[in-house]
Structure formats: structure tokens, C-alpha cells
Design a protein around this motif. Sequence first.
Motif, PDB file in Angstrom:
ATOM      1  N   SER A 158      17.191   4.805  -8.210  1.00  0.00           N
ATOM      2  CA  SER A 158      17.084   3.979  -7.006  1.00  0.00           C
ATOM      3  C   SER A 158      15.656   3.842  -6.495  1.00  0.00           C
ATOM      4  CB  SER A 158      17.965   4.548  -5.888  1.00  0.00           C
ATOM      5  OG  SER A 158      17.525   5.851  -5.514  1.00  0.00           O
ATOM      6  N   VAL A 159      14.744   4.698  -6.962  1.00  0.00           N
ATOM      7  CA  VAL A 159      13.348   4.644  -6.496  1.00  0.00           C
ATOM      8  C   VAL A 159      12.680   3.307  -6.824  1.00  0.00           C
ATOM      9  CG1 VAL A 159      11.042   5.614  -6.884  1.00  0.00           C
ATOM     10  CG2 VAL A 159      12.967   7.118  -6.386  1.00  0.00           C
ATOM     11  N   PRO A 160      12.814   2.759  -8.052  1.00  0.00           N
ATOM     12  CA  PRO A 160      12.180   1.462  -8.316  1.00  0.00           C
ATOM     13  C   PRO A 160      12.658   0.348  -7.384  1.00  0.00           C
ATOM     14  CG  PRO A 160      12.819   2.501 -10.367  1.00  0.00           C
ATOM     15  CD  PRO A 160      13.429   3.313  -9.272  1.00  0.00           C
ATOM     16  N   THR A 161      13.933   0.354  -7.021  1.00  0.00           N
ATOM     17  CA  THR A 161      14.440  -0.648  -6.086  1.00  0.00           C
ATOM     18  C   THR A 161      13.760  -0.514  -4.736  1.00  0.00           C
ATOM     19  OG1 THR A 161      16.592  -0.721  -7.192  1.00  0.00           O
ATOM     20  CG2 THR A 161      16.506  -1.497  -4.911  1.00  0.00           C
ATOM     21  N   ALA A 162      13.603   0.719  -4.278  1.00  0.00           N
ATOM     22  CA  ALA A 162      12.939   0.935  -2.992  1.00  0.00           C
ATOM     23  C   ALA A 162      11.479   0.489  -3.036  1.00  0.00           C
ATOM     24  CB  ALA A 162      13.039   2.405  -2.595  1.00  0.00           C
ATOM     25  N   LEU A 163      10.812   0.737  -4.149  1.00  0.00           N
ATOM     26  CA  LEU A 163       9.395   0.405  -4.240  1.00  0.00           C
ATOM     27  C   LEU A 163       9.151  -1.102  -4.307  1.00  0.00           C
ATOM     28  CD1 LEU A 163       8.118   3.160  -6.718  1.00  0.00           C
ATOM     29  CD2 LEU A 163       7.936   3.102  -4.225  1.00  0.00           C
ATOM     30  N   THR A 164      10.082  -1.859  -4.877  1.00  0.00           N
ATOM     31  CA  THR A 164       9.878  -3.305  -5.011  1.00  0.00           C
ATOM     32  C   THR A 164      10.244  -4.069  -3.744  1.00  0.00           C
ATOM     33  OG1 THR A 164      12.096  -3.489  -5.984  1.00  0.00           O
ATOM     34  CG2 THR A 164      10.227  -3.318  -7.509  1.00  0.00           C
ATOM     35  N   ARG A 165      10.963  -3.427  -2.806  1.00  0.00           N
ATOM     36  CA  ARG A 165      11.273  -4.084  -1.529  1.00  0.00           C
ATOM     37  C   ARG A 165      10.115  -3.922  -0.565  1.00  0.00           C
ATOM     38  NH1 ARG A 165      15.142  -4.704  -4.536  1.00  0.00           N
ATOM     39  NH2 ARG A 165      17.216  -5.374  -3.917  1.00  0.00           N
ATOM     40  N   ASP A 166       9.897  -4.958   0.251  1.00  0.00           N
ATOM     41  CA  ASP A 166       8.870  -4.871   1.279  1.00  0.00           C
ATOM     42  C   ASP A 166       9.143  -5.934   2.340  1.00  0.00           C
ATOM     43  OD1 ASP A 166       6.707  -3.912   2.636  1.00  0.00           O
ATOM     44  OD2 ASP A 166       5.305  -4.111   0.960  1.00  0.00           O
ATOM     45  N   VAL A 167       8.395  -5.853   3.419  1.00  0.00           N
ATOM     46  CA  VAL A 167       8.531  -6.807   4.520  1.00  0.00           C
ATOM     47  C   VAL A 167       7.611  -8.000   4.255  1.00  0.00           C
ATOM     48  CG1 VAL A 167       8.217  -7.151   6.985  1.00  0.00           C
ATOM     49  CG2 VAL A 167       9.142  -4.985   6.144  1.00  0.00           C
TER      50      VAL A 167
END
Length: 361
Positions: A158-167
Motif C-alpha cells: 500500500s505504500v506506493p499508492t500512498a506515495l503517488t497520491r497528492d493534493v
Amino acid sequence: MANMTATASEGIELTCGMSGRHRFIFTLVPVVYGFNFVIGVVGNSMVVAVIYRYMKLKAVANIFVLNLAISDLTFLITLPMWATVTATGYYWPFGSFLCKACAGLVIFNLYTSIFFLTALSIDRYLAIVHPVRSRRYRTVGYAHISCVLVWIFAFVLSVPTALTRDVHSIVNGTTVCGILHSKDAPRPDNLLLAISLMKSLLGFLVPFLIIITCYCLIGRALMTSRHIQKSVRSRDDEVLRMLAAAVLAFFLCWAPHQVVHFLQVLNQMKVLKDCSILDIIDTAMPFTICIAYFNSCVNPIVYGFVGANFRKNLLRLLCCAQRGIPLPHPSISSKMSALSYRASEALSLTTKSKTSSADSK
């Protein structure tokens, strides 16, 4: 988010994606999120309380079910934020960190749910098909180690998903939490494509092949073995029915989202370019997400309707809570039972001695 291109100073311009065009999404989806949050938190909290208070944590299946309920609870705490964001037209006011954390928790819950269901299926296969040989592996220690590995593996995925999201700031002044896709890129981003494929393969297809294989082998073993004791068969059948219902619920809840997600993968690979098709995908996605999130609150319902032992212990929990009786710790309860048994035994011996002495007189 859908395809977006950056402009000079006004932010990001949506070139094709139509997310947010249908206003009823902003009213209906938050209501469903709120329903999922209330039912899910209450139901999974009851599952944790029932298993911890009344059901033996020495059973491997109970350990996996307990971890599954905890996984659902960790995800459900993010639903109020998602409901607020959807109600305000996807406006994200919570900052970059929570954007990444909440997006990661969604995928984290997907992986932990399917992995724990897979572990339960393998445990049932070993217990029913290889009851003697698997005894050395189906222990509490191995179950705890398996749970730790599931948590770690799901977190890593799940870490890559978190890293690719941003505001990101949209051209109309709205701030959203999403992924920025480049319109002019000649080929899809390899990292985003890998994340999408992992979500489909490791989060759905591969575990389901393992689960279906386990069920086929279990069914063949139950059909060929008629000499098993009735009490053992009834207990295995109850756990098996409960697990089958939980797996079916997971499939029905996540399959629509996986289909729409696969269409998004085709869009990332530049196979789908028609804006009308992307409009359908963006419109269907919030509703498939609602159905997928419903899985976090359907498991307690499954346990209550299918599992007779869980239902009995849940009634005990509710009766104690209604009468205001403090719930004893399992170890205290067992000690009190042993003391009461010894006291009654001593009382019966005293009564017998008094009766015998009276008869001798």
C-alpha cells in the motif's frame, strides 16, 4: 482523478475526465459512506469484543477473524473524511499527509481483507483435508506469525499508492486529492501501471484462485470421507459456511470496483481514449467504491447470521451490557469458574459427612 494537464498559473485543467459533473453523486455517496461508517464500526467492535471475551483465542480461525475485524476498523475511521470530501465536490481540505494516508489505508484494507480470507481458507483446508499432518503447523504461534506477515506485506504493497497520491489545485479553484496523469506522455507511467496491476492481481485474482482451489479440495475431501465424527463435522461445516459467506461477500463487494478499475488501467495504457467512455468510468467509480467499502461492515452481519456460536456469544455480550454487568476478563472468568466448582465440591463433601455422621448416631 482522471487525465489532467498543468496550466501556467491557474492550476490543473481537466481535459477529459468528467468527475464531478453529476451533482447527485455529492449527495448520495456521503450518505452511503455515513451508513457504512456507523454499521461497520458498531459491528466490527462487537466482533472484537465477542472474540476477545468469550471465544477462544487459542483457535487459529478466531485469530484471523479478529485481525480481519481490526483491519476493517482501521479503514473505517477514514470514511468521515471521504464523506466530507465527496459532499463538498471532491474538495480536499485536510492537507497532503492525510491525503496520502487515507488513500494508502483504502488499499491497505483491500490487501489485508483478502489476505486474511485467504489465510482462513488455507487453514480450513489443512484442518479438514489434512487434520493430522497439519496439527504441527496449525498452532497459535504460527497463526500470530502469519498475521504479522500479512500486516507487513499489505503495508508494503500500500505504500506506493500512498506515495503517488497528492493534493492538486484544479483550474476552478478546487483542491483535490488524486493522481496527476500527463496527457502528452507517449506511454503510461510504469509505477502507476504496476500499482494498478498489483491491485488487480495480488488484491483480487491470485487470492481468489487460491481460495477457490482450497474450496474444491475441501469439497472433494468432504464428499469422500463419511467416517468423520458428527460433532467434528458440524463444527467444521459451521466455520466453513461462515467463511464461504465472507468470501462471497468480498467478491460481490469488490468485483464491480475491480471491473471499473480494469477499465481505468486500459485508459492508463492508452487503449481507451474516448471521453464518453471515461465519463462512464468516472461516474461509476464512486458507486463501485461505495459497494467495496460496504464489505468492511458486512462481515459482522455474516458472522451473526451464519455462525451459531458467534451469535450465542453476541447475545451474551448484549445481555451483560444491557444489565450493566461488567464483563469479566476471560482469565478471571475461568478462575472464578474453577473456584466455584471447588466450592460446590467442598460443600457437597461437607454435606455428605454431616449426613453420614447423623446416620451413625
